[in-house]
Design a protein around this motif. Structure first.
Motif, PDB file in Angstrom:
ATOM      1  N   ALA A 210       0.815  -1.211   0.000  1.00 28.19           N
ATOM      2  CA  ALA A 210       0.000   0.000   0.000  1.00 28.19           C
ATOM      3  C   ALA A 210       0.853   1.267   0.000  1.00 28.19           C
ATOM      4  O   ALA A 210       0.546   2.242  -0.691  1.00 28.19           O
ATOM      5  N   GLY A 211       1.935   1.264   0.765  1.00 23.89           N
ATOM      6  CA  GLY A 211       2.743   2.476   0.877  1.00 23.89           C
ATOM      7  C   GLY A 211       3.929   2.553  -0.049  1.00 23.89           C
ATOM      8  O   GLY A 211       4.463   3.639  -0.307  1.00 23.89           O
ATOM      9  N   GLY A 212       4.366   1.408  -0.566  1.00 24.72           N
ATOM     10  CA  GLY A 212       5.579   1.418  -1.389  1.00 24.72           C
ATOM     11  C   GLY A 212       5.420   0.810  -2.755  1.00 24.72           C
ATOM     12  O   GLY A 212       6.430   0.547  -3.434  1.00 24.72           O
TER      13      GLY A 212
ATOM     14  N   THR B 182      -0.382   2.330 -11.444  1.00 20.60           N
ATOM     15  CA  THR B 182      -0.361   2.356  -9.980  1.00 20.60           C
ATOM     16  C   THR B 182      -1.787   2.473  -9.473  1.00 20.60           C
ATOM     17  O   THR B 182      -2.737   2.594 -10.243  1.00 20.60           O
ATOM     18  N   ALA B 183      -1.932   2.459  -8.147  1.00 21.23           N
ATOM     19  CA  ALA B 183      -3.265   2.560  -7.555  1.00 21.23           C
ATOM     20  C   ALA B 183      -3.920   3.896  -7.861  1.00 21.23           C
ATOM     21  O   ALA B 183      -5.145   4.019  -7.794  1.00 21.23           O
ATOM     22  N   ALA B 184      -3.132   4.924  -8.222  1.00 23.45           N
ATOM     23  CA  ALA B 184      -3.691   6.242  -8.511  1.00 23.45           C
ATOM     24  C   ALA B 184      -4.580   6.229  -9.742  1.00 23.45           C
ATOM     25  O   ALA B 184      -5.457   7.078  -9.893  1.00 23.45           O
TER      26      ALA B 184
ATOM     27  N   ASP C  94      -8.957   1.311  -5.474  1.00 25.07           N
ATOM     28  CA  ASP C  94      -8.735   0.108  -4.675  1.00 25.07           C
ATOM     29  C   ASP C  94      -8.662  -1.149  -5.526  1.00 25.07           C
ATOM     30  O   ASP C  94      -7.894  -2.069  -5.229  1.00 25.07           O
ATOM     31  N   ALA C  95      -9.474  -1.203  -6.608  1.00 28.48           N
ATOM     32  CA  ALA C  95      -9.461  -2.395  -7.458  1.00 28.48           C
ATOM     33  C   ALA C  95      -8.096  -2.589  -8.098  1.00 28.48           C
ATOM     34  O   ALA C  95      -7.560  -3.706  -8.151  1.00 28.48           O
ATOM     35  N   THR C  96      -7.513  -1.496  -8.586  1.00 30.56           N
ATOM     36  CA  THR C  96      -6.188  -1.584  -9.204  1.00 30.56           C
ATOM     37  C   THR C  96      -5.133  -1.930  -8.168  1.00 30.56           C
ATOM     38  O   THR C  96      -4.215  -2.713  -8.431  1.00 30.56           O
TER      39      THR C  96
ATOM     40  N   LEU D 169      -2.718  -5.034  -8.436  1.00 29.36           N
ATOM     41  CA  LEU D 169      -1.264  -4.849  -8.408  1.00 29.36           C
ATOM     42  C   LEU D 169      -0.621  -5.667  -7.294  1.00 29.36           C
ATOM     43  O   LEU D 169       0.450  -6.246  -7.474  1.00 29.36           O
ATOM     44  N   ALA D 170      -1.287  -5.692  -6.143  1.00 27.24           N
ATOM     45  CA  ALA D 170      -0.734  -6.458  -5.022  1.00 27.24           C
ATOM     46  C   ALA D 170      -0.628  -7.932  -5.358  1.00 27.24           C
ATOM     47  O   ALA D 170       0.307  -8.615  -4.919  1.00 27.24           O
ATOM     48  N   GLY D 171      -1.555  -8.443  -6.151  1.00 22.67           N
ATOM     49  CA  GLY D 171      -1.537  -9.847  -6.508  1.00 22.67           C
ATOM     50  C   GLY D 171      -0.665 -10.175  -7.703  1.00 22.67           C
ATOM     51  O   GLY D 171      -0.284 -11.337  -7.884  1.00 22.67           O
ATOM     52  N   TRP D 172      -0.321  -9.153  -8.499  1.00 20.69           N
ATOM     53  CA  TRP D 172       0.434  -9.419  -9.720  1.00 20.69           C
ATOM     54  C   TRP D 172       1.696  -8.566  -9.822  1.00 20.69           C
ATOM     55  O   TRP D 172       2.761  -8.977  -9.395  1.00 20.69           O
ATOM     56  N   THR D 173       1.582  -7.351 -10.367  1.00 23.06           N
ATOM     57  CA  THR D 173       2.791  -6.607 -10.736  1.00 23.06           C
ATOM     58  C   THR D 173       3.700  -6.316  -9.551  1.00 23.06           C
ATOM     59  O   THR D 173       4.889  -6.649  -9.568  1.00 23.06           O
ATOM     60  N   VAL D 174       3.169  -5.681  -8.511  1.00 24.10           N
ATOM     61  CA  VAL D 174       4.012  -5.356  -7.358  1.00 24.10           C
ATOM     62  C   VAL D 174       4.511  -6.626  -6.694  1.00 24.10           C
ATOM     63  O   VAL D 174       5.664  -6.708  -6.250  1.00 24.10           O
ATOM     64  N   PHE D 175       3.664  -7.645  -6.637  1.00 19.05           N
ATOM     65  CA  PHE D 175       4.081  -8.930  -6.092  1.00 19.05           C
ATOM     66  C   PHE D 175       5.274  -9.476  -6.882  1.00 19.05           C
ATOM     67  O   PHE D 175       6.267  -9.927  -6.303  1.00 19.05           O
ATOM     68  N   TYR D 176       5.178  -9.453  -8.207  1.00 17.64           N
ATOM     69  CA  TYR D 176       6.265  -9.976  -9.035  1.00 17.64           C
ATOM     70  C   TYR D 176       7.550  -9.175  -8.864  1.00 17.64           C
ATOM     71  O   TYR D 176       8.637  -9.736  -8.729  1.00 17.64           O
TER      72      TYR D 176
END
Length: 595
Positions: free
Chosen positions: A72-74, A330-332, A336-338, A342-349
């Motif tokens: 969420a923050g990074g 990004t989330a912007a 929240d959906a994005t 992202l948490a499940g895919w791009t940022v996670f990867y």
């Protein structure tokens, strides 16, 4: 002030130095175990295992909470730095730094190109390609990124394949390349220990890099490597279990069988690891490439061949056409959906690749001796990316085609979707067995590479760590994967806790990697080849300025031998510039205007 190092490299203009074999012998010597690094890292591992056994719920809860805060923050930081590493690696390759060798100027590559590619591909992706080769394209097809296209449409097909390429091509391999290139240059060009901490000698000096700061960095690298590898081993065991179920060998696979699978494969990769890179890992990686290629060819021929061929150029066009949008998401842009996506895919990867970078980067560095920076970047980024393109085109294209034709693969667990696809082809049961063997070999080749890297970090950068240390880390790695599967019930919170921990480890390593880029550039600016090129440019510019000041544009510059010092180095800044003369005067005259 950072401490400087003596330059001991040869070039075409230097007198003969010691034979390359002597340089290799000194670099390959076995070093003693660093008791601080090994002891602290081993203590942390034991404490973590104890935490998982005593209270796996607490472990999972803490890791999940920290992970949510990190994403969420990074999330923006992961998005920026991952793309920054791609730009940085490509810039190095195309700049004048690209011709700098990772070793002596006259040194040949240690491994043949095909074995080199096979080893880094097995270590860098391995089980991930088997696990997500069908699952990720299928997931994006049935549930595309928010605010893009409707699911289960032709447009969703394009988005699914482009998004999958985004996660598995340039970005992850550029992350690995940054670490690998920095370590390989420092080890084989500068003669430093093969350690993550050694990369900071140009920035902070040898004393700090080899002191408490450096040891903390190396301990963190061991920690990240161990838990990242353990999580991957867990995924591999689950997929082998899924293959046993899909093939009808067993009605269900319980935790006990998964533990047995891990124990057997752990023994196998320890045996491979102690045999050395040139024997064990190289042989297994070559077998990997043959089996993976065979499986892909069978799916290509038995599946929708024309669709796959059509898909390859389409994927490339969609990938580059949407690259800037995917890299900037990004989330912007979607709320929240994005952010959830992202948490499940791009940022996670991105976090996952960064957490693996100490292991994969050091291993790639270990096998890349004798190649230039340009060859390194081309090999590490472009070739595996091309293989990933073909892999996902074959398996992702075939899976989505089957899904659109009425075979509901998306409803299966992700570890069973590959076997569901193979069941749609002739001899599906045989192909399923081949796939399980391939997963097992990926398991072994990736894990034994990780155990060797952890041995290197534990023994002050020794390229050939002792068997005892390698066996210890291999056993601990397998034990953690088995214990967490046992405590978590095979797919429970404990394994998720390990995966989350590896992502959390990416946060400090993201900062470490940024500093590594700065340190590498500072190192390269003082490389003998770069210094010589810079002196040539400075001499030519000085001569041209002299000619313009005295003769306008009516002059030319003859080429003469350049003075060298006793060590064979070029003359220093005080060496006179090349003579400038006109056609009407002797060669050694200062020159007069023409006409």
């Amino acid at each position: 002030m950072p401490e400087t190092e003596p330059h001991h490299l040869s070039s075409s203009t230097e007198p003969p130095r010691e034979p390359a074999s002597l340089h290799r012998e000194s670099a390959d010597r076995r070093l003693p175990t660093d008791r601080v690094v090994f002891g602290v890292a081993a203590g942390l591992m034991v404490a973590f295992i104890a935490w998982g056994i005593i209270s796996s719920d607490s472990l999972s809860s803490v890791a999940s909470t920290v992970l949510d805060q990190v994403i969420a923050g990074g999330g923006w930081a992961f998005v920026l730095t991952a793309s920054g590493f791609v730009v940085f690696a490509l810039w190095l390759a195309f700049s004048s730094y690209g011709k700098v060798p990772l070793g002596r100027d006259d040194e040949e590559p240690e491994f043949r190109s095909i074995s080199w590619i096979a080893m880094m591909f097995s270590a860098g992706m391995g089980i991930g390609l088997m696990f997500y080769g069908v699952g990720e394209p299928l997931s994006h097809f049935t549930s595309p990124p928010p605010a893009t296209v409707e699911a289960d449409t032709a447009e969703a097909f394009d988005v699914a394949m482009a998004t999958t390429l985004f996660h598995w091509t340039l970005h992850p391999w550029a992350i690995y390349a940054v670490v690998g290139l920095t370590i390989a240059y420092g080890t084989f060009r500068k003669g430093r220990p093969q350690l993550i901490s050694s990369a900071f000698i140009p920035l902070f000096g040898r004393r700090r890099a080899e002191g408490a700061f450096g040891r903390a960095v190396d301990i963190l690298a061991i920690f990240a490597t161990l838990f990242g590898s353990a999580a991957s081993l867990g995924l591999g065991a689950l997929q082998i279990g899924g293959g046993l179920t899909a093939g009808g060998f067993m009605d269900s696979v319980g935790t006990s069988l998964l533990v047995v699978i891990i124990v057997v494969l752990t023994i196998a990769f320890i045996a491979s690891a102690v045999s050395g890179v040139s024997k064990g890992i190289q042989a297994l990686s070559n077998v990997n490439m043959v089996l993976a290629g065979l499986l892909a060819v069978i799916v290509f021929i038995g599946g929708p061949t024309v669709l796959i061929l059509d898909l390859i150029p389409t994927m490339i066009g969609d990938y580059f056409g949407n690259l800037s949008q995917m890299a900037a998401r990004t989330a912007a842009t979607g709320g929240d959906a994005t952010e959830t996506w992202l948490a499940g895919w791009t940022v996670f990867y991105w976090a996952w690749w960064i957490s693996w970078a100490p292991f994969v980067g050091m291993f790639i560095a270990r096998i890349s001796r004798g190649r230039t920076i340009r060859q390194f970047v081309a090999g590490v980024i472009l070739i595996p990316s091309s293989v990933s393109l073909l892999w996902f085109a074959v398996f992702g294209g075939a899976a989505i085609s089957a899904q659109r034709s009425g075979t509901d693969l998306a409803s299966k667990p992700i570890e069973g979707q590959l076997f569901g696809l193979l069941d749609t082809l002739p001899l599906g049961a045989v192909l399923g067995v081949i796939a399980m063997i391939l997963v097992a070999i990926f398991f072994v080749s990736g894990a034994d590479a990780a155990s060797i890297v952890m041995g290197t970090l534990s023994q002050r950068g020794s390229i050939h760590p002792s068997r005892g240390v390698v066996i210890f880390w291999g056993a601990v790695m397998g034990a953690i994967a088995a214990i967490m599967l046992l405590v978590g019930g095979g797919e429970g919170d404990a394994l998720s806790g390990i995966q989350n921990t590896t992502i959390i480890m990416a946060v400090p390593f993201m900062l470490v990697m940024v500093l590594m880029c700065v340190s590498l550039v500072k190192d390269l600016r003082n490389d003998p080849i770069v210094r010589r090129d810079r002196r040539v440019v400075e001499a030519l510019e000085a001569a041209a300025d002299y000619g313009r000041e005295n003769y306008n544009d009516e002059f030319f510059m003859p080429v003469k031998p350049h003075p060298v010092d006793e060590d064979g180095e070029d003359g220093g800044p005080g060496t006179p510039a090349p003579a400038v003369r006109s056609d009407s005067e002797p060669e050694d005259a200062p020159g007069t205007p023409r006409g």
